[in-house]
Design a protein around this motif. Structure first.
Motif, PDB file in Angstrom:
ATOM      1  N   THR A  13       9.917   7.118   2.611  1.00  0.00           N
ATOM      2  CA  THR A  13       9.337   6.733   1.320  1.00  0.00           C
ATOM      3  C   THR A  13       8.478   7.847   0.751  1.00  0.00           C
ATOM      4  N   VAL A  14       7.651   8.450   1.592  1.00  0.00           N
ATOM      5  CA  VAL A  14       6.783   9.537   1.117  1.00  0.00           C
ATOM      6  C   VAL A  14       7.607  10.770   0.768  1.00  0.00           C
ATOM      7  N   SER A  15       8.567  11.123   1.603  1.00  0.00           N
ATOM      8  CA  SER A  15       9.390  12.311   1.342  1.00  0.00           C
ATOM      9  C   SER A  15      10.143  12.214   0.017  1.00  0.00           C
ATOM     10  N   ALA A  16      10.518  11.000  -0.342  1.00  0.00           N
ATOM     11  CA  ALA A  16      11.256  10.811  -1.598  1.00  0.00           C
ATOM     12  C   ALA A  16      10.427  11.185  -2.819  1.00  0.00           C
ATOM     13  N   CYS A  17       9.121  11.301  -2.664  1.00  0.00           N
ATOM     14  CA  CYS A  17       8.235  11.649  -3.781  1.00  0.00           C
ATOM     15  C   CYS A  17       8.073  13.156  -3.964  1.00  0.00           C
ATOM     16  N   PHE A  18       8.622  13.963  -3.074  1.00  0.00           N
ATOM     17  CA  PHE A  18       8.397  15.407  -3.146  1.00  0.00           C
ATOM     18  C   PHE A  18       8.820  16.026  -4.486  1.00  0.00           C
ATOM     19  N   ILE A  41      -4.248   6.479   4.203  1.00  0.00           N
ATOM     20  CA  ILE A  41      -2.912   6.959   4.507  1.00  0.00           C
ATOM     21  C   ILE A  41      -2.222   5.800   5.214  1.00  0.00           C
ATOM     22  N   PRO A  42      -1.196   5.212   4.635  1.00  0.00           N
ATOM     23  CA  PRO A  42      -0.649   3.952   5.166  1.00  0.00           C
ATOM     24  C   PRO A  42      -0.269   4.002   6.638  1.00  0.00           C
ATOM     25  N   SER A  43       0.047   5.173   7.172  1.00  0.00           N
ATOM     26  CA  SER A  43       0.401   5.239   8.590  1.00  0.00           C
ATOM     27  C   SER A  43      -0.772   4.883   9.486  1.00  0.00           C
ATOM     28  N   ALA A  44      -1.998   4.899   8.928  1.00  0.00           N
ATOM     29  CA  ALA A  44      -3.163   4.497   9.714  1.00  0.00           C
ATOM     30  C   ALA A  44      -3.228   2.987   9.900  1.00  0.00           C
ATOM     31  N   CYS A  45      -2.471   2.250   9.090  1.00  0.00           N
ATOM     32  CA  CYS A  45      -2.525   0.783   9.139  1.00  0.00           C
ATOM     33  C   CYS A  45      -1.960   0.221  10.440  1.00  0.00           C
ATOM     34  N   LEU A  46      -1.020   0.939  11.032  1.00  0.00           N
ATOM     35  CA  LEU A  46      -0.291   0.419  12.178  1.00  0.00           C
ATOM     36  C   LEU A  46      -0.423   1.371  13.355  1.00  0.00           C
ATOM     37  N   ASN A  47       0.095   0.963  14.494  1.00  0.00           N
ATOM     38  CA  ASN A  47       0.038   1.790  15.690  1.00  0.00           C
ATOM     39  C   ASN A  47       1.420   2.374  15.984  1.00  0.00           C
ATOM     40  N   ALA A  48       2.036   1.926  17.076  1.00  0.00           N
ATOM     41  CA  ALA A  48       3.315   2.485  17.501  1.00  0.00           C
ATOM     42  C   ALA A  48       4.406   2.317  16.464  1.00  0.00           C
ATOM     43  N   VAL A  86     -19.118  -0.358   4.501  1.00  0.00           N
ATOM     44  CA  VAL A  86     -18.290   0.151   3.400  1.00  0.00           C
ATOM     45  C   VAL A  86     -19.184   0.640   2.269  1.00  0.00           C
ATOM     46  N   ASN A  87     -18.650   1.569   1.470  1.00  0.00           N
ATOM     47  CA  ASN A  87     -19.451   2.070   0.346  1.00  0.00           C
ATOM     48  C   ASN A  87     -19.412   1.132  -0.859  1.00  0.00           C
ATOM     49  N   ARG A  88     -18.335   0.336  -0.938  1.00  0.00           N
ATOM     50  CA  ARG A  88     -18.246  -0.701  -1.973  1.00  0.00           C
ATOM     51  C   ARG A  88     -17.156  -1.691  -1.580  1.00  0.00           C
ATOM     52  N   LEU A  89     -17.302  -2.921  -2.024  1.00  0.00           N
ATOM     53  CA  LEU A  89     -16.382  -3.977  -1.617  1.00  0.00           C
ATOM     54  C   LEU A  89     -15.071  -3.965  -2.390  1.00  0.00           C
ATOM     55  N   ASP A  90     -15.061  -3.361  -3.585  1.00  0.00           N
ATOM     56  CA  ASP A  90     -13.865  -3.421  -4.425  1.00  0.00           C
ATOM     57  C   ASP A  90     -12.983  -2.181  -4.293  1.00  0.00           C
ATOM     58  N   ASN A  91     -13.163  -1.406  -3.236  1.00  0.00           N
ATOM     59  CA  ASN A  91     -12.354  -0.211  -3.021  1.00  0.00           C
ATOM     60  C   ASN A  91     -10.939  -0.637  -2.616  1.00  0.00           C
ATOM     61  N   PRO A  92      -9.906  -0.320  -3.409  1.00  0.00           N
ATOM     62  CA  PRO A  92      -8.550  -0.766  -3.068  1.00  0.00           C
ATOM     63  C   PRO A  92      -8.015  -0.160  -1.774  1.00  0.00           C
ATOM     64  N   ASP A  93      -8.577   0.971  -1.349  1.00  0.00           N
ATOM     65  CA  ASP A  93      -8.141   1.589  -0.091  1.00  0.00           C
ATOM     66  C   ASP A  93      -8.613   0.816   1.134  1.00  0.00           C
ATOM     67  N   THR A 127       0.826  -1.207   0.000  1.00  0.00           N
ATOM     68  CA  THR A 127       0.000   0.000   0.000  1.00  0.00           C
ATOM     69  C   THR A 127       0.857   1.252   0.000  1.00  0.00           C
ATOM     70  N   LEU A 128       1.930   1.233   0.775  1.00  0.00           N
ATOM     71  CA  LEU A 128       2.827   2.392   0.827  1.00  0.00           C
ATOM     72  C   LEU A 128       3.445   2.655  -0.549  1.00  0.00           C
ATOM     73  N   ALA A 129       3.869   1.604  -1.214  1.00  0.00           N
ATOM     74  CA  ALA A 129       4.466   1.766  -2.540  1.00  0.00           C
ATOM     75  C   ALA A 129       3.468   2.362  -3.529  1.00  0.00           C
ATOM     76  N   GLN A 130       2.205   1.957  -3.402  1.00  0.00           N
ATOM     77  CA  GLN A 130       1.177   2.412  -4.342  1.00  0.00           C
ATOM     78  C   GLN A 130       0.682   3.823  -4.028  1.00  0.00           C
ATOM     79  N   SER A 131       0.698   4.213  -2.761  1.00  0.00           N
ATOM     80  CA  SER A 131       0.057   5.474  -2.366  1.00  0.00           C
ATOM     81  C   SER A 131       1.023   6.558  -1.929  1.00  0.00           C
ATOM     82  N   ALA A 132       2.305   6.271  -1.906  1.00  0.00           N
ATOM     83  CA  ALA A 132       3.275   7.238  -1.386  1.00  0.00           C
ATOM     84  C   ALA A 132       3.185   8.582  -2.104  1.00  0.00           C
TER      85      ALA A 132
END
Length: 387
Positions: free
Chosen positions: A273-278, A224-231, A343-350, A82-87
């Motif tokens: 990873t995200v900063s590298a996309c600036f 936002i991939p940071s939402a996937c995890l906690n600490a 969910v609004n739809r089942l095929d949402n990649p997010d 997900t990070l690679a796709q959304s960075a």
């Protein structure tokens, strides 16, 4: 933040000097300074079931901690994919916000992210301002808690360090139904009454699906991939804690540093990873930010209509049992006892990680077309209030 009194009245007005923080967390000090008291030695974790029962029987959520979710290898793989796709999308949102902050606040702005979900967003904004403008702005991360307010000692410390005319910009990752946005507005009024300072309560977020902020990168409800995890994506910091037996009158709000998770830490992976996309998105970010400046978006709180509809449809009396948006639904699945996921739809990649977590925990997923949000988590009602 502006003071309506003399700048040299600073110490006299608040009447106490706050000691510097002890370093905590795994981020580089050049990225962020956590204004948090290290309470790592205190056992505060409860199981999901114990914590849910306690919250719904009246114990405040900030007085205990959830047991950190230990993700499976497939879930970690999903995070990286997900990070690679959304960075680049996340970089664009962060850059748009940074461009707007640069225009509104100038190079002397101090970023104040709301721990812990806002911390990675604050780091990205700080890094973008350095990349685009060469500005080395200061970034602090502080605690704000629904029902208890903002950490006033942290604000006082920032004023002590930077002066009474300091321009603060609060930062968070995303909005759900806007609860923290409301807490921040109330905190600004209370702080002014107590200390004579009027904080600018503008909250800048990467994603504003609840339509409750005016400084945002997007209003799309995406992952936002940071939402996937906690600490492990937030500098190895726990949720913030405010308990009178642990936090003294001159202390910052508390947090634990999960140093034992060092080998699993992805905090730097995410922001690097995200900063590298600036470089790839900077011109587009400037264009979109300028367009937003010409045509400001109002805070309509449109998401509340979704929440009221869900309350009525599922017989939910307590609004706090409805957690809207990708970020908040993720949190429900990671540390609460969800009843069902809408969910609004089942095929949402997010929503791939939502589906994986729901399957892992045996939580039913229902489709409801036409939602403002991509998804909503509904907490299983026991009794009492919720987080």
């Amino acid at each position: 933040m502006r003071i309506e009194n003399n700048a040299d009245a600073d110490v006299r007005l608040h009447g106490k000097v706050i000691a510097p923080p002890t370093p905590i967390g795994s981020y580089d000090p050049s990225d962020v300074t956590f204004l948090l008291k290290d309470i790592s030695s205190v056992q505060l974790e409860r199981t999901t079931e114990e914590r849910e029962a306690a919250i719904q029987s009246g114990v405040h959520y900030s007085e205990m901690l959830p047991t950190e979710y230990e993700p499976s290898s497939s879930y970690i793989e999903l995070f990286h994919r997900t990070l690679a796709q959304s960075a680049q999308d996340v970089a664009l949102a962060a850059a748009i916000v940074a461009e707007r902050i640069a225009e509104m606040r100038g190079k002397d702005v101090v970023l104040v992210s709301l721990a812990r979900g806002g911390t990675p967003a604050g780091i990205l904004i700080k890094r973008y301002l350095a990349y685009r403008y060469g500005w080395d702005v200061k970034h602090y991360s502080i605690s704000i808690i629904r029902g208890k307010g903002i950490d006033e000692n942290a604000i006082l410390y920032i004023l002590q360090q930077h002066g009474a005319d300091t321009e603060l910009q609060f930062v968070d990752g995303w909005t759900g139904k806007g609860a923290i946005r409301g807490v921040l507005a109330e905190a600004a009024e209370q702080f002014e009454r107590k200390y004579g300072y009027r904080m600018n309560d503008d909250l800048a977020v990467l994603a504003d699906p609840g339509h409750c902020c005016t400084t945002f990168g997007t209003r799309d409800d995406y992952l936002i991939p940071s939402a996937c995890l906690n600490a492990t994506v937030s500098g190895l910091i726990s949720r913030t804690v405010q308990r009178d037996d642990l936090i003294g009158p001159r202390d910052f709000h508390g947090a634990k540093h999960y140093a034992e998770w060092k080998e699993a830490d992805l905090s730097h992976t995410f922001v690097d990873t995200v900063s590298a996309c600036f470089p790839a998105i900077a011109d587009e970010a400037a264009r979109q930010a300028a367009e937003m400046e010409r045509h400001p978006a109002a805070a309509t709180w449109q998401g509340l209509s979704d929440i009221r509809m869900l309350q009525q449809k599922y017989g939910i009396d307590n609004v706090n049992f409805v957690k809207p948006g990708v970020g908040e639904t993720t949190r429900v699945l990671l540390r609460r006892m969800p009843w069902k996921i809408i969910v609004n739809r089942l095929d949402n990649p997010d929503l791939r990680h939502i589906m994986l977590l729901a399957e892992d925990r045996g939580i039913p997923v229902e489709v409801l077309e036409g939602l403002t949000y991509s998804c909503c988590g509904i907490i299983k009602p026991l009794k009492g209030d919720s987080e």
